[in-house]
Design a protein around this motif. Structure first.
Motif: not given
Length: 108
Positions: A76-85
């Motif tokens: 999994l790669y969590v995007h720097p701009d991910e808006t979900e908590s």
């Protein structure tokens, strides 16, 4: 001649018995189950497909995000701009798509 006939008859008396086994897939588990991952970081997941008999371990991976993504290998790669908590990672059996497991990822 009688002995020869008896010998051939013995050959024909041999039996081959075939049995079938039932392979039953019971579920999929994902590990780790509840990691915390920072924006811009990665997390590797593994999936175990359980059941009886010979069970293929292949799964397809998915994540409920438009920005973050997961590879075919479970990274999994969590995007720097991910808006979900939090995100849900799902592994679904390639043999039985009704069997899947999930992990809940907290984004920090």
């Amino acid at each position: 001649d009688v002995e020869r006939s008896r010998g051939l008859g013995d050959v024909y008396k041999r039996q081959v018995v075939f049995t079938t086994s039932t392979n039953t897939l019971t579920g999929v588990t994902v590990a780790p189950t509840s990691p915390t991952v920072s924006h811009g970081d990665t997390q590797v997941f593994t999936a175990t497909v359980a059941g009886t008999g010979i069970i293929p371990q292949g799964v397809t991976w998915s994540v409920n995000s438009d920005l973050s993504y997961i590879t075919n290998g479970g990274k999994l790669y969590v995007h720097p701009d991910e808006t979900e908590s939090s995100l849900t990672v799902t592994a679904t059996s390639i043999v039985d798509s009704t069997k899947s497991g999930t992990a809940t990822v907290t984004i920090s």
